[in-house]
Design an enzyme around this catalytic site. Sequence first.
Site, PDB file in Angstrom:
ATOM      1  N   HIS A 195       0.802  -1.220   0.000  1.00 29.94           N
ATOM      2  CA  HIS A 195       0.000   0.000   0.000  1.00 29.94           C
ATOM      3  C   HIS A 195       0.839   1.276   0.000  1.00 29.94           C
ATOM      4  O   HIS A 195       0.291   2.365  -0.193  1.00 29.94           O
ATOM      5  CB  HIS A 195      -0.963   0.001   1.187  1.00 29.94           C
ATOM      6  CG  HIS A 195      -2.284   0.646   0.874  1.00 29.94           C
ATOM      7  ND1 HIS A 195      -3.437   0.393   1.594  1.00 29.94           N
ATOM      8  CD2 HIS A 195      -2.650   1.532  -0.083  1.00 29.94           C
ATOM      9  CE1 HIS A 195      -4.437   1.099   1.096  1.00 29.94           C
ATOM     10  NE2 HIS A 195      -3.986   1.809   0.075  1.00 29.94           N
ATOM     11  N   ASP A 208     -10.183  -0.201   3.435  1.00 25.82           N
ATOM     12  CA  ASP A 208      -9.042  -0.843   4.095  1.00 25.82           C
ATOM     13  C   ASP A 208      -9.429  -1.217   5.518  1.00 25.82           C
ATOM     14  O   ASP A 208     -10.212  -0.509   6.168  1.00 25.82           O
ATOM     15  CB  ASP A 208      -7.874   0.152   4.118  1.00 25.82           C
ATOM     16  CG  ASP A 208      -6.512  -0.484   4.358  1.00 25.82           C
ATOM     17  OD1 ASP A 208      -6.456  -1.528   5.022  1.00 25.82           O
ATOM     18  OD2 ASP A 208      -5.509   0.085   3.898  1.00 25.82           O
ATOM     19  N   HIS A 216      -7.246  -1.043   7.746  1.00 24.66           N
ATOM     20  CA  HIS A 216      -6.346  -0.176   8.507  1.00 24.66           C
ATOM     21  C   HIS A 216      -6.477   1.264   8.031  1.00 24.66           C
ATOM     22  O   HIS A 216      -6.864   1.525   6.890  1.00 24.66           O
ATOM     23  CB  HIS A 216      -4.902  -0.639   8.324  1.00 24.66           C
ATOM     24  CG  HIS A 216      -4.706  -2.109   8.541  1.00 24.66           C
ATOM     25  ND1 HIS A 216      -4.818  -3.038   7.505  1.00 24.66           N
ATOM     26  CD2 HIS A 216      -4.424  -2.821   9.657  1.00 24.66           C
ATOM     27  CE1 HIS A 216      -4.611  -4.246   7.978  1.00 24.66           C
ATOM     28  NE2 HIS A 216      -4.381  -4.158   9.279  1.00 24.66           N
ATOM     29  N   ASP A 234      -3.881   3.507   7.906  1.00 24.99           N
ATOM     30  CA  ASP A 234      -2.673   3.927   7.184  1.00 24.99           C
ATOM     31  C   ASP A 234      -2.326   5.383   7.458  1.00 24.99           C
ATOM     32  O   ASP A 234      -1.886   6.117   6.574  1.00 24.99           O
ATOM     33  CB  ASP A 234      -2.829   3.683   5.686  1.00 24.99           C
ATOM     34  CG  ASP A 234      -2.932   2.201   5.354  1.00 24.99           C
ATOM     35  OD1 ASP A 234      -2.592   1.370   6.214  1.00 24.99           O
ATOM     36  OD2 ASP A 234      -3.357   1.873   4.232  1.00 24.99           O
ATOM     37  N   HIS A 271       3.870   0.773   4.444  1.00 27.22           N
ATOM     38  CA  HIS A 271       2.506   0.506   3.966  1.00 27.22           C
ATOM     39  C   HIS A 271       1.457   0.899   5.015  1.00 27.22           C
ATOM     40  O   HIS A 271       0.266   0.930   4.692  1.00 27.22           O
ATOM     41  CB  HIS A 271       2.330  -0.941   3.507  1.00 27.22           C
ATOM     42  CG  HIS A 271       2.295  -1.974   4.587  1.00 27.22           C
ATOM     43  ND1 HIS A 271       1.926  -3.278   4.354  1.00 27.22           N
ATOM     44  CD2 HIS A 271       2.591  -1.935   5.914  1.00 27.22           C
ATOM     45  CE1 HIS A 271       1.984  -3.982   5.470  1.00 27.22           C
ATOM     46  NE2 HIS A 271       2.386  -3.190   6.431  1.00 27.22           N
ATOM     47  N   ASP A 314      -7.512  -1.797  -0.710  1.00 32.25           N
ATOM     48  CA  ASP A 314      -6.611  -2.779  -0.112  1.00 32.25           C
ATOM     49  C   ASP A 314      -7.414  -4.058   0.060  1.00 32.25           C
ATOM     50  O   ASP A 314      -8.473  -4.053   0.701  1.00 32.25           O
ATOM     51  CB  ASP A 314      -6.113  -2.249   1.241  1.00 32.25           C
ATOM     52  CG  ASP A 314      -5.057  -3.118   1.891  1.00 32.25           C
ATOM     53  OD1 ASP A 314      -5.131  -4.356   1.746  1.00 32.25           O
ATOM     54  OD2 ASP A 314      -4.189  -2.568   2.585  1.00 32.25           O
ATOM     55  N   ASP A 334      -7.081  -6.431   1.969  1.00 32.06           N
ATOM     56  CA  ASP A 334      -7.342  -6.874   3.341  1.00 32.06           C
ATOM     57  C   ASP A 334      -8.576  -6.199   3.934  1.00 32.06           C
ATOM     58  O   ASP A 334      -8.957  -6.472   5.073  1.00 32.06           O
ATOM     59  CB  ASP A 334      -6.111  -6.708   4.238  1.00 32.06           C
ATOM     60  CG  ASP A 334      -5.774  -5.273   4.613  1.00 32.06           C
ATOM     61  OD1 ASP A 334      -6.654  -4.395   4.609  1.00 32.06           O
ATOM     62  OD2 ASP A 334      -4.590  -5.018   4.946  1.00 32.06           O
ATOM     63  N   GLU A 371      -1.889  -4.930  -2.066  1.00 30.67           N
ATOM     64  CA  GLU A 371      -1.684  -5.935  -1.022  1.00 30.67           C
ATOM     65  C   GLU A 371      -2.108  -7.348  -1.401  1.00 30.67           C
ATOM     66  O   GLU A 371      -2.343  -8.181  -0.532  1.00 30.67           O
ATOM     67  CB  GLU A 371      -2.352  -5.506   0.298  1.00 30.67           C
ATOM     68  CG  GLU A 371      -1.785  -4.215   0.884  1.00 30.67           C
ATOM     69  CD  GLU A 371      -0.383  -4.353   1.478  1.00 30.67           C
ATOM     70  OE1 GLU A 371       0.116  -5.501   1.582  1.00 30.67           O
ATOM     71  OE2 GLU A 371       0.216  -3.314   1.829  1.00 30.67           O
TER      72      GLU A 371
END
Length: 301
Positions: free
Chosen positions: A103, A125, A127, A129, A142, A228, A230, A273
């Site tokens: 990322h 995402d 997360h 980030d 990332h 992303d 994930d 990712e």
Amino acid sequence: MTTVRIIGAPTDYGANRRGVDMGPSAIRYAGLADQLASAGVETVDAGDLAVPRAEERDPDAEAPHEGDAKFLRETADVCRRLADEVSGTLAEGSVPLALGGDHSIAIGSLVGSARDAEIGAVWFDAHADLNTPATTPSGNVHGMPLAAALGLGEFEGSDWATAPGLNPENVALVGLRSVDDAEIDVIRDHGFAAYTMSDIDDRGITDVTEEAMAEASAGVDGVHVSLDLDWLDPKEAPGVGTPVRGGVTYREAHRAMESVAETDCVRSMELVEVNPTLDQHNETAELATELAASAFGKRVL
């Protein structure tokens, strides 16, 4: 007809596990061009940026003034070149679709997309980030791209990382479920539109995505969409380096991308990712191609 220019950025400099640099090849092999064609989109493949292997580089060759950020020199080089590719693609009237890689490549995508325009961003995402070298628990870049593009902390004034045309009031994060304490403070201090998985559970994916896109697109020239893999539950997308249980389902992900397409304001996009070394039968890469097609307008009917 919309023309999408595919740009591969095969880097794993920002990740905590090797292998994600093979993501662009896996996504192409999974049929990205055919999926986009089924959405009525013309594609041009620009190939991959040349990226030296991480094993050949010193992760601490260029350290930040404060904190920790591994492979910062190499990440800056990749992101500068990706930003030029993204900016050039937009100048030609096409839509850039960057393929990661980890990322950290989003720094280049955002800088390039915001070079000659005011933009918003929607971050799909698990997360946020939003770490910086001073707050990161890992040193992996990332986990920092959105903070970098917004010029937070160590990234303030950075010529390669900060995207002046990215408006903080037009940033929305969707599907959060793993956020560090320092990132929570950033979200609250800047007032970003942030939607957790609980918000999606309570309100539904369509309502949340439509609101996020409205926040991101208000008063700007276009929206950068960062996806992303994930973001999805690991049962749906096993081939990612930082899986977090409790993500969106297959159908929720498609509905979200369909809502993205309905806004007709996507300026640039990235898929990141996908790690083939952790995947099962390339299913995460295949999922990435399907979601890209939905984001560019593919429908059942």
